[in-house]
Design a protein around this motif. Structure first.
Motif, PDB file in Angstrom:
ATOM      1  N   ILE A 211     -34.987 -59.106 -10.977  1.00 30.77           N
ATOM      2  CA  ILE A 211     -36.286 -59.790 -10.877  1.00 30.77           C
ATOM      3  C   ILE A 211     -36.767 -59.935  -9.445  1.00 30.77           C
ATOM      4  CG2 ILE A 211     -35.803 -61.098 -12.965  1.00 30.77           C
ATOM      5  CD1 ILE A 211     -35.273 -63.526 -11.120  1.00 30.77           C
ATOM      6  N   SER A 212     -35.862 -59.796  -8.470  1.00 29.87           N
ATOM      7  CA  SER A 212     -36.229 -60.122  -7.104  1.00 29.87           C
ATOM      8  C   SER A 212     -36.655 -58.881  -6.331  1.00 29.87           C
ATOM      9  CB  SER A 212     -35.036 -60.794  -6.398  1.00 29.87           C
ATOM     10  OG  SER A 212     -35.319 -61.000  -5.045  1.00 29.87           O
ATOM     11  N   THR A 213     -37.652 -59.065  -5.486  1.00 27.97           N
ATOM     12  CA  THR A 213     -38.088 -57.976  -4.616  1.00 27.97           C
ATOM     13  C   THR A 213     -37.289 -57.954  -3.314  1.00 27.97           C
ATOM     14  OG1 THR A 213     -39.801 -59.428  -3.699  1.00 27.97           O
ATOM     15  CG2 THR A 213     -40.419 -58.020  -5.557  1.00 27.97           C
ATOM     16  N   SER A 214     -36.453 -59.006  -3.100  1.00 26.03           N
ATOM     17  CA  SER A 214     -35.614 -59.057  -1.895  1.00 26.03           C
ATOM     18  C   SER A 214     -34.164 -59.264  -2.334  1.00 26.03           C
ATOM     19  CB  SER A 214     -36.065 -60.198  -0.975  1.00 26.03           C
ATOM     20  OG  SER A 214     -35.838 -61.449  -1.603  1.00 26.03           O
ATOM     21  N   TRP A 215     -33.292 -59.384  -1.322  1.00 22.79           N
ATOM     22  CA  TRP A 215     -31.868 -59.564  -1.617  1.00 22.79           C
ATOM     23  C   TRP A 215     -31.455 -61.033  -1.610  1.00 22.79           C
ATOM     24  CZ3 TRP A 215     -28.987 -55.795  -3.462  1.00 22.79           C
ATOM     25  CH2 TRP A 215     -29.400 -54.470  -3.246  1.00 22.79           C
ATOM     26  N   LEU A 216     -32.386 -61.944  -1.332  1.00 19.58           N
ATOM     27  CA  LEU A 216     -32.034 -63.354  -1.228  1.00 19.58           C
ATOM     28  C   LEU A 216     -31.585 -63.937  -2.565  1.00 19.58           C
ATOM     29  CD1 LEU A 216     -31.847 -65.929   0.448  1.00 19.58           C
ATOM     30  CD2 LEU A 216     -34.283 -66.349  -0.071  1.00 19.58           C
ATOM     31  N   THR A 217     -32.333 -63.644  -3.624  1.00 21.77           N
ATOM     32  CA  THR A 217     -32.008 -64.218  -4.931  1.00 21.77           C
ATOM     33  C   THR A 217     -30.640 -63.764  -5.443  1.00 21.77           C
ATOM     34  OG1 THR A 217     -34.356 -64.380  -5.485  1.00 21.77           O
ATOM     35  CG2 THR A 217     -32.795 -64.460  -7.319  1.00 21.77           C
ATOM     36  N   PRO A 218     -30.291 -62.450  -5.395  1.00 26.10           N
ATOM     37  CA  PRO A 218     -28.942 -62.065  -5.824  1.00 26.10           C
ATOM     38  C   PRO A 218     -27.830 -62.715  -4.995  1.00 26.10           C
ATOM     39  CG  PRO A 218     -30.362 -60.147  -5.712  1.00 26.10           C
ATOM     40  CD  PRO A 218     -31.118 -61.278  -5.091  1.00 26.10           C
ATOM     41  N   ILE A 219     -28.067 -62.830  -3.682  1.00 23.95           N
ATOM     42  CA  ILE A 219     -27.040 -63.443  -2.829  1.00 23.95           C
ATOM     43  C   ILE A 219     -26.847 -64.912  -3.186  1.00 23.95           C
ATOM     44  CG2 ILE A 219     -26.507 -64.111  -0.464  1.00 23.95           C
ATOM     45  CD1 ILE A 219     -27.831 -61.516   0.449  1.00 23.95           C
TER      46      ILE A 219
END
Length: 804
Positions: free
Chosen positions: A300-308
């Motif tokens: 769902i995320s366009t960046s890597w912040l949410t998975p991290i």
């Protein structure tokens, strides 16, 4: 070399045990369709029994079970409806995440110039060069090959292959019923099992006492008490484990759902519930529950912040649970070692599949408890229990049997990190000496092996004795230091240790000498090679102030008494202590016999020996006994005692009943109620006291310990009289080998007039709870005394006086 006895019988027992084990595993595997629902039902019963037990006090058993089951149905149904809505919502949103997934995959693609990329291109080039592998041709080539094979089978030969063969693809109508049957069995089979489990759980909750009785009769075989304790222990451990696991996993699921909601992962309630439920599966469950939310955060995320953030959430929560919450809440509730739980998880998973993994911990707990309480199954406790397989003494003995002293030295150094050298000698090395002699007596150890053990043990003791002296080993040992009640350690005498008979006694004496030297004593150990006359002569020439005779089983008290008598004849002024090392039974009788032979004191541990010798070393304490001070309120106190009119009165049932209760409640051999006047202490009631005191019914005030209790007007507890400088030389206590005292003052109008006291011939621990209980029982006596100060007209007559 000796041949083992009963080798054939031992081999048969081993073969029989293996066969029984194979039979049990076979039954568990073959009967898993019946045993799995039964085990799940028992698990649910363990979990619901506390709730049903509390509820049935108000509404009855049947109603309580029905209410709990309906609540369980409601919770499961509500959770199922909520999760279904979450799943439908997730399915509707999945197509929207395709763009983000493709972007992430492109970002993860390997660099074009890398080695892996070149290898991939090479393989694709080789594939295009293979026959029938032209672009667009693989499917046609396969069809041509298939056509040629069919043509060869035609009646007219290959010629007919030129003409096209019509091919019709037929769909079988049998696929749909077969699919429905497969889906139906996949859905209905778990539902049927769940219904069976629930039905069994209901009947187990309704008939739990009846089932308990039948199990006790079936497996108890007359040992009702042992079986009952085993079942209660297993039920308590399993119920506590399941309850704590349910609370931990529920909290874990709530925190996961809350964290995912704030991170922005959709359907956070669904993933929190899944994570909490999957965490019931040991080891793999938490990571299965974390996999889908982490993948979804990636999508769902366009960046890597949410998975991290999502990955970090699961890592942090799992670390907190595994290292803080679970050890704190579970504690020793399972009683099973970690390695045993892992092996059990593998075994039950192999045997019963995923359900076995869920049930592995409760089943293993039950097996460990059975091994703890059933003698024939003790091997299960040894294999599974979290307790140490060997005690420190047994482990040390095992290491000493191995050539070389380094292993035993490592164990000793490790033990000394948390314990004193005195404790090491008393609790580890001395039991090793006793175990060695026991094995020699039953022919389990030959003379060369015993010699090797003793040689290594002597080297170890000498190495430990050469350690730098620490500030008072006795103060480091909490069992010896009793603050102001501990005897001062200022040794000024010379001590000689002599063996009663054999080398084992000499080794024990060596340990004592090492401890005494660390306390600044001048100490020497005599060899066991000398005859009795030579030992006596060596002691006489040694100019010693105190003598300690070491007795280690199987050396007997006869040898010690004979040696004591010879020493007393030659050295009438010497202080003689006999160390009956490791003795636990008939200590009072042994002490009486040794005193009649000339011994001053008898001790059973090195700690007691050092303290006793320290007392002998202080000349200011050797002959002086502290008398109780006279309280400031002595005048009013005596007037209150005189008004009570209780001195020299006859026995009364109330006071006799109270002293009997005291001995029964506190499990002491002696108790009495005494009143202290100007010159003496008089016993109003007593039980278990020596016969001569019972006849006299009074003792001088100067010898009374209760006089100290009255003077201090507070509870007085002496856990070991020999270690208290005020009472160690009290002849009344010393001659009767009294070692423990506990007393509470009896007050009338807030003035102490007497005391209620407990006595024992051995040291005791007296907890705060015991102190409170003694105070409560003293209050009952005080209420009776208070009624005497204001008698009613009907009871105004004074008690009858004792005439002698």
């Amino acid at each position: 070399m000796r041949t083992p006895k009963n080798t054939s019988a031992a081999a048969l027992i081993g073969i029989w045990s293996v066969l029984v084990l194979v039979l049990v595993v076979t039954i568990l595997y073959v009967g898993r369709d019946i045993l799995i629902p039964l085990a799940l039902a028992m698990l649910i019963t363990f979990l619901l029994t506390p709730i049903v037990t509390r509820l049935e006090r108000f509404v009855g058993r049947i109603a309580a079970v029905l209410v709990v089951v309906l609540l369980l149905f409601g919770l499961i149904g509500g959770a199922g409806w909520l999760l279904t809505r979450q799943v439908i919502d997730l399915a509707a949103k999945l197509p929207d995440y395709q763009t983000n997934i493709e972007a992430k995959l492109r970002a993860l693609r390997m660099p074009s110039g890398g080695a892996f990329s070149r290898f991939q291109k090479t393989m694709e080039h080789i594939k295009t060069e293979l026959p029938d592998s032209a672009p667009g041709a693989p499917a046609d080539a396969d069809l041509n090959k298939a056509g040629k094979k069919i043509a060869k089978t035609l009646p007219n030969g290959p010629e007919t292959a030129a003409s096209p063969i019509p091919v019709r693809i037929m769909e079988s109508n049998k696929g749909i019923p077969q699919l429905l049957q497969t889906l139906g069995s996949a859905v209905l089979s778990p539902l049927g099992t769940a219904a069976l489990v629930l039905l069994l759980a209901i009947f187990m909750l309704l008939q739990r006492e009846d089932l308990r009785g039948r199990i006790i009769r079936l497996i108890g075989q007359g040992r009702i008490s042992e079986t009952t304790r085993a079942m209660d222990d297993a039920a308590h451990r399993v119920a506590r484990y399941l309850t704590m696991q349910f609370l931990v996993n529920t909290g874990y699921g709530i925190l996961v759902g809350t964290g995912l909601y704030f991170i922005g992962v959709p359907n956070a309630i669904l993933w929190g519930t899944v994570a909490g439920v999957l965490r019931f599966i040991p080891y793999v469950g938490p990571w299965l529950g974390a996999a889908i939310p982490i993948f979804l955060s990636f999508a769902i995320s366009t960046s890597w912040l949410t998975p991290i953030l999502t990955f970090s959430l699961f890592i942090v929560l799992e670390l907190i649970n595994a290292n803080v919450l679970e050890p704190w809440l579970y504690g020793s509730s399972t009683g099973v070692s970690s390695i045993a739980l892992i092996i059990a998880a593998l075994f039950w998973t192999w045997l019963w599949g995923p359900v076995g993994l869920v049930l592995s911990t409760p089943l293993t707990v039950c097996l460990a408890v059975m091994g703890r309480h059933v003698p024939r199954l003790q091997f299960l406790s040894v294999l599974l229990s979290e307790e140490e397989a060997l005690s420190p003494a047994e482990e040390c003995y095992h290491r000493l049997l191995v050539p070389g002293a380094h292993q035993a030295s490592e164990l000793a150094e490790s033990y000394l990190k948390e314990n004193s050298l005195t404790s090491l000698y008393d609790n580890v090395l001395l039991p090793v000496v006793i175990a060695t002699e026991r094995d020699v007596q039953r022919d389990a150890l030959d003379e060369p092996e015993r010699a090797s053990v003793y040689e290594t043990l002597v080297d170890l003791v000498e190495d430990l004795g050469g350690r730098p002296a620490v500030p008072s080993e006795l103060e480091a040992d909490k069992t010896l230091a009793e603050k102001t009640e501990t005897l001062p350690l200022a040794p000024t005498c010379r001590v000689i240790s002599i063996p009663a008979r054999a080398e084992r006694d000499q080794i024990a004496g060596l340990m004592l000498v090492q401890l005494l030297r660390q306390q600044n004593f001048e100490a020497e150990n005599v060899s066991a090679q000398l005859a009795t006359g030579e030992i006596v002569e060596a002691v006489a020439q040694g100019n010693s102030d105190a003598i300690c005779i070491s007795v280690v089983p199987p050396s007997t008290l006869i040898h010690a008494r004979y040696l004591t008598r010879k020493l007393r004849e030659r050295l009438p002024e010497a202080k003689i202590v006999v160390g009956v090392w490791g003795a636990t039974e008939n200590v009072a009788d042994a002490a009486h016999g040794l005193r009649s032979s000339g011994a001053d004191e008898t001790v059973v541990s090195f700690a007691e020996a050092v303290l006793q010798l320290a007392k002998f070393s202080d000349t200011t304490l050797s002959d002086i006994m502290a008398e109780a001070p006279v309280p400031e309120n002595e005048g009013p106190r005596l007037k209150e005692l005189e008004a009570l009119q209780i001195m020299d009165t006859a026995n009364e049932p109330f006071f006799d009943h109270m002293v009997t209760r005291l001995t029964r409640v506190f499990e002491v051999p002696m108790a009495f109620i005494g009143f202290v006047d100007r010159e003496r202490e008089w016993f109003k009631a007593q039980t278990g006291v020596p016969e001569e005191l019972m006849e006299a019914r009074s003792i001088p005030r100067g010898l009374s310990v209760c006089a100290h209790t009255v003077a201090g007007n507070d509870i007085l507890v002496i856990e070991d009289i020999l270690r208290d400088k005020r009472f160690a030389n009290n002849p009344l206590l010393k001659e009767r080998s009294l070692r423990f005292y506990a007393g509470v003052p009896l007050q009338v109008n807030k003035l102490p007039v007497g005391a209620v006291c407990l006595l024992d011939t051995k040291p005791r621990r007296f907890s705060e709870e015991n102190r409170r209980l003694l105070r409560v029982m003293a209050d009952e006596i005080e209420e009776e005394l208070q009624r005497r100060t204001t008698p009613s007209p009907e009871t105004a007559d004074a008690p009858e006086l004792v005439t002698s």
